[in-house]
Design a protein around this motif. Structure first.
Motif, PDB file in Angstrom:
ATOM      1  N   ASP A 171      25.268  24.459  22.075  1.00 43.45           N
ATOM      2  CA  ASP A 171      23.874  24.699  22.409  1.00 43.45           C
ATOM      3  C   ASP A 171      23.391  25.914  23.060  1.00 43.45           C
ATOM      4  N   LYS A 172      24.331  26.606  23.639  1.00 40.94           N
ATOM      5  CA  LYS A 172      24.053  27.893  24.476  1.00 40.94           C
ATOM      6  C   LYS A 172      24.643  29.062  23.700  1.00 40.94           C
ATOM      7  N   TYR A 173      25.438  28.978  22.966  1.00 44.50           N
ATOM      8  CA  TYR A 173      26.060  30.210  22.328  1.00 44.50           C
ATOM      9  C   TYR A 173      25.278  30.453  21.016  1.00 44.50           C
ATOM     10  N   THR A 174      25.073  31.705  20.623  1.00 38.72           N
ATOM     11  CA  THR A 174      24.371  32.004  19.190  1.00 38.72           C
ATOM     12  C   THR A 174      25.334  32.889  18.152  1.00 38.72           C
ATOM     13  N   PHE A 175      25.012  32.751  17.035  1.00 42.34           N
ATOM     14  CA  PHE A 175      25.879  33.246  16.188  1.00 42.34           C
ATOM     15  C   PHE A 175      25.111  34.540  15.830  1.00 42.34           C
TER      16      PHE A 175
END
Length: 220
Positions: A171-175
């Motif tokens: 929920d805190k890392y993004t692609f």
């Protein structure tokens, strides 16, 4: 708040296995917290509240990520750009796994300079995720921190997919996008120009262009 008995016993079994096998303690706990995060994500996204047990036993199947390779607006990151996203001078923290680039800046306490996960920053180290090594050469004599999957078995490839699932569902890392070669370097390589000659070629091209512009101005 005390841990539920089943979680405590699972951790105890895992720790005992680590002590008996004399494996990399750090990697063991990295995988444990990875799976803990994955189980939370599965509970949040799919309502599966009991995903951790099969994960700890290694019998769960990683969630497969569908690549939108044919998307017209496909986002890309070159290898040079990825190298620059190392957290220094205000830059974000990017890593790549199986050619998928993620922004993990929110996890700076794990991925920042001097932290356990920093070796993965600014590069595609897919092999490391599968082999469980964090530098040097692996058991097959390959560079550990590389994107090569040569010689990896089914178990090791599945381990990589588990890490992909972590980054994709966290929920805190993004692609960010897909890792690609620098198009300029590809063109130069196609015409037989060595990477070290790139700057020289570009300088010569700029001089020729400037000379042509000056000639046009004189003739006009």
């Amino acid at each position: 708040m005390p841990l539920p008995p089943w979680i405590a016993s699972t951790i105890a079994i895992g720790v005992t296995s680590v002590l008996l096998a004399r494996v990399d303690y750090t990697m063991f706990f990295m995988k444990f917290f990875r799976d803990l995060s994955r189980s939370k994500a599965r509970a949040r996204l799919h309502g599966n509240k009991y995903a951790l047990i099969p994960m700890m036993l290694g019998i769960e199947e990683p969630i497969k990520i569908q690549d939108d390779i044919d998307a017209e607006n496909r986002m890309t990151v070159t290898r040079e750009q990825l190298e620059e996203m190392d957290g220094f001078d205000g830059a974000p923290l990017y890593l790549s796994i199986k050619g998928r680039v993620y922004d993990v800046s929110a996890g700076a306490k794990f991925y920042g300079e001097g932290k356990e996960y920093h070796d993965w920053i600014g590069k595609d180290a897919s092999r490391s995720f599968g082999m469980g090594c964090r530098g040097g050469l692996d058991r097959m004599g390959h560079e550990c921190l590389s994107e090569s999957l040569e010689g990896l078995n089914e178990k090791e490839l599945k381990e990589i997919d588990r890490w992909v699932e972590l980054y994709e569902t966290h929920d805190k890392y993004t692609f960010v996008g897909y890792l690609v070669d620098d198009p300029v370097e590809e063109i130069l390589e196609s015409v037989g120009v060595d990477g070290g000659e790139t700057d020289e070629v570009m300088a010569e091209t700029a001089e020729e262009t400037e000379s042509e512009m000056e000639t046009d101005q004189v003739e006009s």
